[in-house]
Design a protein around this motif. Structure first.
Motif, PDB file in Angstrom:
ATOM      1  N   ALA A  76       0.832  -1.214   0.000  1.00  0.00           N
ATOM      2  CA  ALA A  76       0.000   0.000   0.000  1.00  0.00           C
ATOM      3  C   ALA A  76       0.865   1.263   0.000  1.00  0.00           C
ATOM      4  O   ALA A  76       0.401   2.336  -0.398  1.00  0.00           O
ATOM      5  CB  ALA A  76      -0.934  -0.009   1.213  1.00  0.00           C
ATOM      6  N   LEU A  77       2.107   1.152   0.460  1.00  0.00           N
ATOM      7  CA  LEU A  77       2.986   2.329   0.536  1.00  0.00           C
ATOM      8  C   LEU A  77       3.713   2.619  -0.772  1.00  0.00           C
ATOM      9  O   LEU A  77       4.400   3.639  -0.880  1.00  0.00           O
ATOM     10  CB  LEU A  77       4.009   2.147   1.664  1.00  0.00           C
ATOM     11  CG  LEU A  77       3.457   2.251   3.096  1.00  0.00           C
ATOM     12  CD1 LEU A  77       4.537   1.894   4.111  1.00  0.00           C
ATOM     13  CD2 LEU A  77       2.907   3.650   3.369  1.00  0.00           C
ATOM     14  N   ARG A  78       3.567   1.736  -1.770  1.00  0.00           N
ATOM     15  CA  ARG A  78       4.203   1.997  -3.073  1.00  0.00           C
ATOM     16  C   ARG A  78       3.642   3.305  -3.644  1.00  0.00           C
ATOM     17  O   ARG A  78       2.434   3.487  -3.675  1.00  0.00           O
ATOM     18  CB  ARG A  78       3.940   0.845  -4.048  1.00  0.00           C
ATOM     19  CG  ARG A  78       4.644  -0.439  -3.645  1.00  0.00           C
ATOM     20  CD  ARG A  78       4.726  -1.432  -4.803  1.00  0.00           C
ATOM     21  NE  ARG A  78       3.440  -1.822  -5.333  1.00  0.00           N
ATOM     22  CZ  ARG A  78       3.008  -3.079  -5.457  1.00  0.00           C
ATOM     23  NH1 ARG A  78       3.780  -4.092  -5.067  1.00  0.00           N
ATOM     24  NH2 ARG A  78       1.843  -3.346  -5.985  1.00  0.00           N
ATOM     25  N   GLY A  79       4.550   4.187  -4.056  1.00  0.00           N
ATOM     26  CA  GLY A  79       4.100   5.462  -4.612  1.00  0.00           C
ATOM     27  C   GLY A  79       3.809   6.515  -3.559  1.00  0.00           C
ATOM     28  O   GLY A  79       3.496   7.654  -3.895  1.00  0.00           O
ATOM     29  N   ILE A  80       3.873   6.162  -2.283  1.00  0.00           N
ATOM     30  CA  ILE A  80       3.643   7.138  -1.203  1.00  0.00           C
ATOM     31  C   ILE A  80       4.926   7.324  -0.391  1.00  0.00           C
ATOM     32  O   ILE A  80       5.422   8.434  -0.228  1.00  0.00           O
ATOM     33  CB  ILE A  80       2.510   6.673  -0.259  1.00  0.00           C
ATOM     34  CG1 ILE A  80       1.206   6.495  -1.035  1.00  0.00           C
ATOM     35  CG2 ILE A  80       2.338   7.664   0.890  1.00  0.00           C
ATOM     36  CD1 ILE A  80       0.109   5.829  -0.221  1.00  0.00           C
ATOM     37  N   ALA A  81       5.462   6.208   0.130  1.00  0.00           N
ATOM     38  CA  ALA A  81       6.671   6.293   0.952  1.00  0.00           C
ATOM     39  C   ALA A  81       7.878   6.601   0.078  1.00  0.00           C
ATOM     40  O   ALA A  81       7.965   6.142  -1.065  1.00  0.00           O
ATOM     41  CB  ALA A  81       6.881   4.982   1.701  1.00  0.00           C
ATOM     42  N   THR A  82       8.815   7.381   0.616  1.00  0.00           N
ATOM     43  CA  THR A  82      10.027   7.712  -0.145  1.00  0.00           C
ATOM     44  C   THR A  82      11.168   6.752   0.199  1.00  0.00           C
ATOM     45  O   THR A  82      12.015   6.455  -0.632  1.00  0.00           O
ATOM     46  CB  THR A  82      10.462   9.156   0.147  1.00  0.00           C
ATOM     47  OG1 THR A  82      10.499   9.356   1.568  1.00  0.00           O
ATOM     48  CG2 THR A  82       9.484  10.149  -0.473  1.00  0.00           C
ATOM     49  N   ALA A  83      11.207   6.273   1.450  1.00  0.00           N
ATOM     50  CA  ALA A  83      12.191   5.274   1.872  1.00  0.00           C
ATOM     51  C   ALA A  83      11.510   4.353   2.872  1.00  0.00           C
ATOM     52  O   ALA A  83      10.680   4.807   3.663  1.00  0.00           O
ATOM     53  CB  ALA A  83      13.406   5.937   2.517  1.00  0.00           C
ATOM     54  N   VAL A  84      11.818   3.065   2.802  1.00  0.00           N
ATOM     55  CA  VAL A  84      11.183   2.086   3.693  1.00  0.00           C
ATOM     56  C   VAL A  84      12.212   1.051   4.110  1.00  0.00           C
ATOM     57  O   VAL A  84      13.084   0.677   3.327  1.00  0.00           O
ATOM     58  CB  VAL A  84      10.011   1.331   3.006  1.00  0.00           C
ATOM     59  CG1 VAL A  84       9.265   0.453   4.004  1.00  0.00           C
ATOM     60  CG2 VAL A  84       9.048   2.290   2.325  1.00  0.00           C
ATOM     61  N   MET A  85      12.104   0.582   5.348  1.00  0.00           N
ATOM     62  CA  MET A  85      12.848  -0.617   5.779  1.00  0.00           C
ATOM     63  C   MET A  85      12.040  -1.301   6.869  1.00  0.00           C
ATOM     64  O   MET A  85      11.136  -0.706   7.435  1.00  0.00           O
ATOM     65  CB  MET A  85      14.240  -0.249   6.281  1.00  0.00           C
ATOM     66  CG  MET A  85      14.259   0.521   7.569  1.00  0.00           C
ATOM     67  SD  MET A  85      15.947   0.993   8.055  1.00  0.00           S
ATOM     68  CE  MET A  85      16.733  -0.615   8.222  1.00  0.00           C
ATOM     69  N   ASP A  86      12.361  -2.558   7.144  1.00  0.00           N
ATOM     70  CA  ASP A  86      11.687  -3.191   8.268  1.00  0.00           C
ATOM     71  C   ASP A  86      12.614  -3.151   9.484  1.00  0.00           C
ATOM     72  O   ASP A  86      13.834  -3.055   9.347  1.00  0.00           O
ATOM     73  CB  ASP A  86      11.206  -4.614   7.938  1.00  0.00           C
ATOM     74  CG  ASP A  86      12.322  -5.638   7.888  1.00  0.00           C
ATOM     75  OD1 ASP A  86      13.410  -5.304   7.367  1.00  0.00           O
ATOM     76  OD2 ASP A  86      12.112  -6.761   8.361  1.00  0.00           O
ATOM     77  N   LEU A  87      12.010  -3.165  10.657  1.00  0.00           N
ATOM     78  CA  LEU A  87      12.760  -3.031  11.903  1.00  0.00           C
ATOM     79  C   LEU A  87      13.032  -4.407  12.486  1.00  0.00           C
ATOM     80  O   LEU A  87      12.123  -5.072  12.958  1.00  0.00           O
ATOM     81  CB  LEU A  87      11.964  -2.184  12.898  1.00  0.00           C
ATOM     82  CG  LEU A  87      11.807  -0.716  12.479  1.00  0.00           C
ATOM     83  CD1 LEU A  87      10.830   0.010  13.396  1.00  0.00           C
ATOM     84  CD2 LEU A  87      13.162  -0.022  12.476  1.00  0.00           C
TER      85      LEU A  87
ATOM     86  N   ALA B  96      -4.381   6.554   4.983  1.00  0.00           N
ATOM     87  CA  ALA B  96      -5.279   5.692   4.204  1.00  0.00           C
ATOM     88  C   ALA B  96      -4.617   4.337   3.938  1.00  0.00           C
ATOM     89  O   ALA B  96      -5.268   3.292   3.991  1.00  0.00           O
ATOM     90  CB  ALA B  96      -5.664   6.373   2.892  1.00  0.00           C
ATOM     91  N   ALA B  97      -3.308   4.352   3.675  1.00  0.00           N
ATOM     92  CA  ALA B  97      -2.582   3.095   3.446  1.00  0.00           C
ATOM     93  C   ALA B  97      -2.612   2.244   4.713  1.00  0.00           C
ATOM     94  O   ALA B  97      -2.815   1.021   4.659  1.00  0.00           O
ATOM     95  CB  ALA B  97      -1.142   3.380   3.027  1.00  0.00           C
TER      96      ALA B  97
END
Ligand code: ADP
Ligand code: MG
Length: 325
Positions: free
Chosen positions: A203-214, A283-284
């Motif tokens: 759902a974060l594709r196209g919204i988040a600029t950087a992502v990682m898992d903790l 929303a995501a």
């Protein structure tokens, strides 16, 4: 029971495979066919007895967690799970253990339509290595995979779910802390049965600029994202201290802050998004059914700062788990 009987009985299943699996268990190689217009996202995670789990942990929980930590990596790059391989080293063929492990493993695999397509089985110290394969769309020649490197100065930082509980449970199980029975149950669930945020990642594709898992703890993991994105960050201490699900009077704000920043095994998503995209982010989160919390923002000044409500920087450097430190 020999090696092949073990594989057949506990790991080989008939039907129900993800359509991307062109050939599953039984030949020298499995064959995976990603859909046209997608690329494969691949990640491995190894769980070693005594380092990542207690030898007497419930095998069903272990089966769940071994796959969950891998699915969490797919979630972090916004990939849809397809299949996985399992390399298993076992001290003995313990049928009750194998049945429990397979139950936990396949319950989570089925929930994500992620098919066990191959692996290896040997005798040795208990060690579980899973490699997961997922797919990410490529649109107009551009991959939609979420990376650690896209964060921009001014972006807000978010985390999913709750943080610090797995570490709390670990300290209680190691006898470093006493917890009420209710609190231990909440925390232990988070340690032994983490929920990979697979729907949220997509759902974060196209919204988040950087992502990682903790996986190793917020402070240390965030540093990787900052390094990849070439910026620094400011985090709000009061917001962080409210992140553990397991809260009681025995944990003051400083203790909760330490659990959140230095803990690990949370398997939540940490991501940055433009400040103007709060509604899209929320929303995501709603679509994925997971609460999201804004914990701070990205800044030009390198490094990580944790500040109180007056904006004063708290002393201390924040570290998290490193196997070779
Ligand atoms: P090879 O010797 O050619 O590597 P193996 O004899 O080890 O193959 O394994 C036979 C088949 O069983 C292969 O298709 C392999 O992928 C699969 N396999 C072995 N161990 C596992 C496991 N733990 N889980 C799933 N599939 C497995
Ligand atoms: Mg083999």
């Amino acid at each position: 029971m020999g090696e092949f009987e073990l594989i057949r009985r506990y790991f080989q299943r008939v039907g129900g495979a993800n359509p991307a699996v062109a050939l599953g268990i039984g030949d020298d190689c499995a064959l995976l066919q990603p859909a046209p217009g997608t690329q494969l996202a691949i990640s491995s995670d190894m769980l070693v007895v005594g380092h990542h789990f207690f030898p007497d942990v419930d095998p069903e929980a272990l089966g769940h967690k071994a796959l969950a930590v891998n699915l969490s990596d797919l979630a972090a790059c916004g990939a849809r799970p397809l299949a996985f391989t399992l390399a298993l080293s076992l001290p003995r063929a313990d049928e009750a253990w194998l049945a429990g492990f397979a139950r936990g493993l396949f319950a989570l695999a089925d929930a994500h339509n992620c098919t066990l397509m191959g692996g290896d089985t040997t005798r040795g110290p208990l060690n579980i290595c899973i490699t997961v394969f997922g797919e990410v769309p490529v649109v107009n020649g551009r991959s939609l995979a979420l990376l650690r490197s896209g964060g921009q100065v001014g972006d807000e930082l978010w985390v999913s779910g709750t943080l610090g509980d797995a570490r709390l449970a670990l300290e209680a199980l190691q006898g470093k802390r006493t917890l009420s029975a209710e609190l231990l149950q909440v925390a232990r669930q988070r340690l032994e049965r983490p929920t990979p945020r697979v729907a949220l990642g997509q759902a974060l594709r196209g919204i988040a600029t950087a992502v990682m898992d903790l996986s190793d703890g917020l402070a240390g993991d965030l540093r990787h994202l900052l390094q990849a994105s070439g910026c620094g960050a400011r985090l709000d201490a009061a917001v962080l201290a409210a992140l553990p699900a397991a809260r009681d009077a025995s944990l003051d704000e400083a203790a909760r802050l330490a659990l959140v920043l230095g803990g690990g095994d949370d398997y939540e998503l940490l991501f940055s998004a433009p400040a103007g995209q709060q509604a899209e982010v929320q929303a995501a989160g709603r679509a994925a059914g997971v609460p999201l919390t804004r914990i701070g923002r990205l800044e030009a000044e390198p490094g990580l700062r944790v500040v109180d409500t007056q904006g004063r920087e708290l002393p201390g450097h924040y570290t998290s788990y490193d196997h070779f430190a």
